[in-house]
Design an enzyme around this catalytic site. Sequence first.
Site, PDB file in Angstrom:
ATOM      1  N   GLY A   1       0.830  -1.210   0.000  1.00 13.09           N
ATOM      2  CA  GLY A   1       0.000   0.000   0.000  1.00 13.09           C
ATOM      3  C   GLY A   1       0.855   1.246   0.000  1.00 13.09           C
ATOM      4  O   GLY A   1       1.955   1.263   0.559  1.00 13.09           O
ATOM      5  N   ASN A   2       0.385   2.278  -0.678  1.00 13.12           N
ATOM      6  CA  ASN A   2       1.099   3.558  -0.677  1.00 13.12           C
ATOM      7  C   ASN A   2       0.153   4.694  -1.050  1.00 13.12           C
ATOM      8  O   ASN A   2      -0.895   4.455  -1.645  1.00 13.12           O
ATOM      9  CB  ASN A   2       2.321   3.533  -1.618  1.00 13.12           C
ATOM     10  CG  ASN A   2       2.176   2.516  -2.727  1.00 13.12           C
ATOM     11  OD1 ASN A   2       1.469   2.757  -3.703  1.00 13.12           O
ATOM     12  ND2 ASN A   2       2.803   1.359  -2.562  1.00 13.12           N
TER      13      ASN A   2
ATOM     14  N   HIS B   1      -3.286   3.618  -2.853  1.00 14.58           N
ATOM     15  CA  HIS B   1      -3.188   2.269  -3.432  1.00 14.58           C
ATOM     16  C   HIS B   1      -3.085   1.227  -2.327  1.00 14.58           C
ATOM     17  O   HIS B   1      -2.362   1.433  -1.348  1.00 14.58           O
ATOM     18  CB  HIS B   1      -1.961   2.180  -4.341  1.00 14.58           C
ATOM     19  CG  HIS B   1      -1.550   0.776  -4.637  1.00 14.58           C
ATOM     20  ND1 HIS B   1      -2.390  -0.119  -5.271  1.00 14.58           N
ATOM     21  CD2 HIS B   1      -0.413   0.076  -4.349  1.00 14.58           C
ATOM     22  CE1 HIS B   1      -1.775  -1.286  -5.371  1.00 14.58           C
ATOM     23  NE2 HIS B   1      -0.581  -1.196  -4.813  1.00 14.58           N
TER      24      HIS B   1
ATOM     25  N   THR C   1       8.330   5.254  -1.546  1.00 10.68           N
ATOM     26  CA  THR C   1       7.761   3.990  -2.009  1.00 10.68           C
ATOM     27  C   THR C   1       8.217   3.646  -3.437  1.00 10.68           C
ATOM     28  O   THR C   1       8.348   4.539  -4.277  1.00 10.68           O
ATOM     29  CB  THR C   1       6.224   4.032  -1.954  1.00 10.68           C
ATOM     30  OG1 THR C   1       5.712   2.939  -2.714  1.00 10.68           O
ATOM     31  CG2 THR C   1       5.650   5.303  -2.552  1.00 10.68           C
ATOM     32  N   SER C   2       8.392   2.350  -3.678  1.00 13.96           N
ATOM     33  CA  SER C   2       8.836   1.921  -5.008  1.00 13.96           C
ATOM     34  C   SER C   2       7.713   2.047  -6.036  1.00 13.96           C
ATOM     35  O   SER C   2       7.952   1.991  -7.235  1.00 13.96           O
ATOM     36  CB  SER C   2       9.308   0.466  -4.952  1.00 13.96           C
ATOM     37  OG  SER C   2       8.226  -0.355  -4.540  1.00 13.96           O
ATOM     38  N   GLU C   3       6.469   2.227  -5.565  1.00 14.17           N
ATOM     39  CA  GLU C   3       5.337   2.321  -6.503  1.00 14.17           C
ATOM     40  C   GLU C   3       4.956   3.775  -6.808  1.00 14.17           C
ATOM     41  O   GLU C   3       3.903   4.032  -7.376  1.00 14.17           O
ATOM     42  CB  GLU C   3       4.132   1.552  -5.952  1.00 14.17           C
ATOM     43  CG  GLU C   3       4.343   0.044  -6.007  1.00 14.17           C
ATOM     44  CD  GLU C   3       3.094  -0.750  -5.658  1.00 14.17           C
ATOM     45  OE1 GLU C   3       2.433  -1.241  -6.577  1.00 14.17           O
ATOM     46  OE2 GLU C   3       2.780  -0.895  -4.464  1.00 14.17           O
TER      47      GLU C   3
ATOM     48  N   HIS D   1      -3.206  -7.588  -8.911  1.00 11.92           N
ATOM     49  CA  HIS D   1      -2.398  -6.774  -7.990  1.00 11.92           C
ATOM     50  C   HIS D   1      -3.250  -6.126  -6.888  1.00 11.92           C
ATOM     51  O   HIS D   1      -3.171  -6.532  -5.749  1.00 11.92           O
ATOM     52  CB  HIS D   1      -1.634  -5.724  -8.811  1.00 11.92           C
ATOM     53  CG  HIS D   1      -0.725  -4.867  -7.987  1.00 11.92           C
ATOM     54  ND1 HIS D   1       0.278  -4.116  -8.534  1.00 11.92           N
ATOM     55  CD2 HIS D   1      -0.670  -4.615  -6.659  1.00 11.92           C
ATOM     56  CE1 HIS D   1       0.917  -3.460  -7.591  1.00 11.92           C
ATOM     57  NE2 HIS D   1       0.351  -3.745  -6.440  1.00 11.92           N
TER      58      HIS D   1
ATOM     59  N   HIS E   1      -4.385  -3.268  -1.266  1.00 10.83           N
ATOM     60  CA  HIS E   1      -4.777  -4.588  -1.756  1.00 10.83           C
ATOM     61  C   HIS E   1      -5.976  -5.124  -0.977  1.00 10.83           C
ATOM     62  O   HIS E   1      -5.862  -6.151  -0.301  1.00 10.83           O
ATOM     63  CB  HIS E   1      -3.607  -5.579  -1.626  1.00 10.83           C
ATOM     64  CG  HIS E   1      -2.289  -5.034  -2.103  1.00 10.83           C
ATOM     65  ND1 HIS E   1      -1.101  -5.257  -1.468  1.00 10.83           N
ATOM     66  CD2 HIS E   1      -1.981  -4.254  -3.189  1.00 10.83           C
ATOM     67  CE1 HIS E   1      -0.115  -4.665  -2.130  1.00 10.83           C
ATOM     68  NE2 HIS E   1      -0.620  -4.038  -3.167  1.00 10.83           N
TER      69      HIS E   1
ATOM     70  N   THR F   1       8.996   3.483   1.574  1.00  7.91           N
ATOM     71  CA  THR F   1       8.973   2.056   1.274  1.00  7.91           C
ATOM     72  C   THR F   1       9.279   1.264   2.550  1.00  7.91           C
ATOM     73  O   THR F   1       9.841   1.819   3.511  1.00  7.91           O
ATOM     74  CB  THR F   1       9.997   1.734   0.149  1.00  7.91           C
ATOM     75  OG1 THR F   1       9.797   0.389  -0.258  1.00  7.91           O
ATOM     76  CG2 THR F   1      11.435   1.918   0.601  1.00  7.91           C
TER      77      THR F   1
HETATM   78 ZN   LIG Z   1       0.678  -2.788  -4.588  1.00  3.16          ZN
END
Ligand SMILES: [Zn+2]
Length: 345
Positions: free
Chosen positions: A104-105, A170, A149-151, A232, A172, A120
């Site tokens: 999540g981010n 974001h 965060t990597s996203e 995802h 899940h 991250t």
């Molecule tokens: Zn994700």
Amino acid sequence: MIRNGQGVNIPDDAIVTPSARDFLGELEADGGGNGSAKPAVAKPDAAFVTGEKLSPPPKKLNSKSPKAELESFFSSPYARSLKEQICEMGHRLWKRAYVDGNGGNMAIRVGDDIAICTPTLVSKGSLKPEDMCLVDFEGNQLLGSKKRTSEILMHLQMMKRQPQAVATCHCHPPYATAFAVANIAPPTCMLPEYEVFCSVGVAPYRTPGSADMGKLVAELTDQYNTILMANHGVVTWSHNNIEEAYWRMEIIEAYCRTIVVAGQLGKPINTFTGPQMKELLNIKQSLGFVDPRFGMKECELCDSSDWRPGVTCQSSKADEPTIGLDPDAEAAVKAITDQILAQMK
Ligand SMILES: [Zn+2]
């Protein structure tokens, strides 16, 4: 206490209701009422919790702004309140089990091409304001001690593509993610809240964090504010604030859960009529949310869905003027309409 002229002296163990808090805030804005001690509630640190409105900096910053200005902004009470909002939403995501591990981010646009985002490798359940990062729209980290965060690229690509997006979230959530794994948008026309707050599209799978992933998601933000990322999770955006982006998560997750259960009851599922759906879409439009169905005919809103194959738009014949058209012209119109519809699919 105020009416009795005792001033505002709230005991430490008192529970202050939201309306009482508003009242105390107004009192303070009026110059402290009868000159008594200031209420203990409106600390800048607790700005988000107390509902105090902090205004953004007068000058709009960007990635080229002097470092000192960026630093002063990043440590300002306003930035602090945004960081606290992200933490609060992170805690809610974790408590509702919408995130797993460090998943999540979130990001909030704070200038022309800069955003505050989550770090991250930190659980959303234990986020702290000092963990937050400042990045430019290419994903370069400008400030913050933890790594971003990597996203982040996906969030930034959404903001670049959709100028209205001020906040992105974001995570899940299991039921909505199940639909993403099955690669289908949930069927529509069943619950008002979902129809008004969410417009759901599905983006194909790409490696998380890749530019390609971000591009495919970003392209959907013109028409959708809630995007299922195949295999995802889900990402949402808001033109208002991060809490609204978070609300969309609660709403789509509750919706997906509800329809899964409804599908197991062994009874036919009732859906909205076209006019009922049209009314909801009118509300949605007035709230400034996006939706690809604005402008569609009432009969098309709920009766022609991929979810219910074979159901056609029954009332369309009555809507169309038929007098004076010769059969050849009608056939041509039908052929063109079919082509347009095929292209829209
Ligand atoms: Zn994700």
